[in-house]
Motif scaffolding. Structure first.
Motif, short mmCIF file in Angstrom:
data_model
loop_
_atom_site.label_atom_id
_atom_site.label_comp_id
_atom_site.label_asym_id
_atom_site.label_seq_id
_atom_site.Cartn_x
_atom_site.Cartn_y
_atom_site.Cartn_z
N ARG A 48 -57.98 9.31 -76.62
CA ARG A 48 -58.52 9.30 -75.27
C ARG A 48 -58.03 10.48 -74.45
N PHE A 49 -56.87 11.04 -74.81
CA PHE A 49 -56.34 12.17 -74.08
C PHE A 49 -56.85 13.50 -74.64
N TYR A 53 -53.69 16.53 -76.99
CA TYR A 53 -52.65 15.50 -77.02
C TYR A 53 -52.65 14.75 -78.35
N ILE B 139 -52.13 8.55 -65.23
CA ILE B 139 -51.43 9.39 -66.21
C ILE B 139 -52.43 10.30 -66.92
N GLU B 140 -53.55 9.69 -67.31
CA GLU B 140 -54.58 10.46 -68.03
C GLU B 140 -55.08 11.61 -67.18
N MET B 143 -52.43 14.38 -66.96
CA MET B 143 -52.18 15.01 -68.26
C MET B 143 -53.35 15.89 -68.70
N LEU B 144 -54.56 15.48 -68.32
CA LEU B 144 -55.72 16.31 -68.67
C LEU B 144 -55.99 17.36 -67.60
#
Lengths: 225, 322
Positions: A48-49, A53, B139-140, B143-144
């Motif tokens: 999903r990342f 990642y 968080i996602e 992080m993206l």
């Protein structure tokens, strides 16, 4: 600043610098966590990342890669300043080479199995050398970094990816190699130089890696036959 | 030279950052509109995926039967566990909007971390559900969000001491939390495209300030990096708000969703900061240095990519929406 030329060889010398309560607590906590029931999946990677990642977490969530890489960092610290500097640059570059090669030219199944066996061998080799507190010459440590960095890179390759996803994944795996080596080496050097039993702790860690490697190796051999 | 690690990290982050558009979180919306018949709903989907994948598939409570476009749940109504197949693989979240016969709208968010929704007769959603759904989304998003991370990396290059680092990161956090809350609650509204362009410009600004500092000409930003962090943090908060509103907010749980999304953003930001600080520490303590020019090259790379983003995003402002 940590003096890398120092080698205590696992002997308990010097005076106690700080109470060991935290370390003990952390060790007990880590041991308890290891007893928790966990799914047996090799990788806990979620996509999903995105591919970057996914690549970053691929080696970090598989103990087949995580533990030998940690043991390599221990060996780097034992090898001294020049050795550890080689590790910072050569190991991630070798992993990059391996994961790139494996992504562009996927290995046939038989060769892949042999690469896996070689990687299991790295468990025993790195762990064993760390347990014995062997100070490898810098050039030999550099060669180990290149050889096993490449083989672990091959094992982490994902040929199913295309386009940007492929390059992001490769970048993620390479960054994982660099981050893990850097943090583990600095942590190991800190443990060795700041704790009375630091050298012993590194040797014990190495012996655990070697023991796990032996178990895994036996399992792989049984499966292969 | 301990900053080499930060540079390497930034360079690798750049690898996936060549698109001009701001990062997106693919989200689908499942609409369930009650019909005149008791326990019967019309199912419809809205979805847009940058990866051109099909819409997700919902798994309805046991008593419900899917007879497209209808979902028939009988006398029990739409009560029980609702989930979505393979959530997290292709879509980050699915927003479920249930429109009752009284036209009252209830929204829920499903994510990979909270893949099952327990629908109750009164439509209430426990705060634990909101937390499990929105913390991972926060968080996602960070992080993206390569642009946000690059800005934070630039700030780390600017600060000279631990205390200043603490003040700077805190200022950034406070600032973006303020605008995130204000924009999400509808107190202020800022168009997304100019915000994205300005965020790119903030990275260029920080990169220039870092180069000035390295050249021995520290400006106001180097002396008070927390001021820069606060000012541009306000801007980045609008960017976070865009992502949060894109995901969809349950009307009844806006404060909780906002809080937990922000908590997720902070967790992601702290992970990044600690990893970078850890790498800096490892280089310093092991005396692993690299040629000085590599640091400059990294800062120039950050500035160049951010300039590219700025130009691209500025052009998007002029481009009429299709």
């Amino acid at each position: 600043m940590i003096d890398l030329s120092t080698n205590r060889g696992g002997r308990t010398v010097g005076r106690c610098h700080q109470p060991l309560t935290r370390l003990r607590a952390a060790t007990i906590l880590a041991a308890l966590m290891m007893t928790l029931p966990m799914p047996a999946s090799a990788h806990l990677v979620s996509t999903r990342f995105g591919s970057f990642y996914s690549g970053l977490l691929h080696p970090l969530t598989a103990f087949q890669h995580l533990l030998p890489w940690l043991a390599l960092a221990l060996l780097g610290v034992m090898a001294g300043g020049r050795g550890v500097r080689f590790g910072f640059s050569l190991f991630p570059l070798a992993v990059l080479g391996g994961v790139l090669a494996g992504t562009i030219w996927p290995l046939p199944e038989t060769l892949m199995r042999e690469t896996d066996l070689l990687n299991v061998g790295s468990f025993v080799l790195f762990g064993g050398l760390a347990a014995l507190y062997v100070r490898l010459p810098a050039w030999l440590f550099a060669m180990l970094c290149v050889l096993f960095g490449f083989s672990h890179g091959l094992a982490n390759a994902d040929a199913s990816l295309h386009g940007n996803a492929r390059w992001l994944y490769v970048g993620g795996v390479t960054l994982a190699a660099y981050v893990l080596f850097a943090l583990a080496a600095a942590g190991a050097a800190g443990v060795r130089d700041r704790l009375d039993f630091g050298g012993i702790a590194l040797r014990v860690a190495g012996s655990w890696v070697a023991a796990i490697g032996l178990v895994l190796g036996a399992f792989e051999l049984v499966r292969a036959t | 030279m301990t900053r080499l690690s930060l540079g390497l990290l930034a360079l690798l982050l750049l690898a996936g950052s060549c698109r001009v558009l701001a990062h997106s979180t693919p989200v689908a919306t499942l609409n369930l509109r009650a019909t005149a018949t008791q326990g019967t709903y019309v199912e419809s989907w809205n979805w847009a995926s940058p990866r051109d994948v099909a819409r997700p598939t919902a798994i309805f409570p046991e008593q419900c039967k899917s007879e497209p476009p209808l979902v028939v749940c009988g006398d029990q109504g739409l009560v029980g566990a609702l989930s979505v197949e393979r959530l997290g693989e292709r879509y980050s979240a699915v927003v479920v909007r249930v429109v009752g016969r009284d036209s009252k709208v209830r929204s829920y968010t499903l994510t990979a971390a909270q893949p099952v929704l327990q629908l109750s007769a009164d439509g209430a959603m426990p705060w634990t559900h909101v937390a499990k759904a929105y913390v991972p989304l926060g968080i996602e998003h960070i992080m993206l969000g390569v642009d946000h991370l690059m800005f934070v990396a630039g700030l780390l290059l600017l600060v000279g001491s631990r205390w200043m680092l603490f003040k700077t990161i805190t200022a950034f956090t406070v600032a973006h939390s303020l605008t995130l809350a204000a924009a999400t609650l509808g107190w202020v509204g800022v168009p997304e495209k100019p915000v994205n362009a300005a965020i790119a410009l903030s990275i260029v600004f920080v990169a220039v300030e870092v180069m000035k500092l390295r050249a021995g000409r520290p400006s106001l930003s180097a002396r008070y990096p927390w001021l820069v962090a606060f000012g541009f943090g306000l801007l980045h908060g609008f960017g976070f708000a865009g992502a949060l509103t894109g995901v969809g907010l349950p009307r009844e749980s806006i404060p909780a969703a906002l809080l937990f999304f922000n908590v997720g953003v902070e967790i992601g930001q702290l992970i990044f900061v600690f990893v970078v600080l850890g790498l800096m520490w490892s280089h310093r303590s092991l005396q692993v240095a690299a040629p000085r020019w590599t640091e400059s090259a990294v800062v120039y790379a950050m500035g160049s990519v951010a300039s590219f983003w700025f130009i691209g995003r500025a052009l998007l402002i002029l481009t009429p929406a299709t």
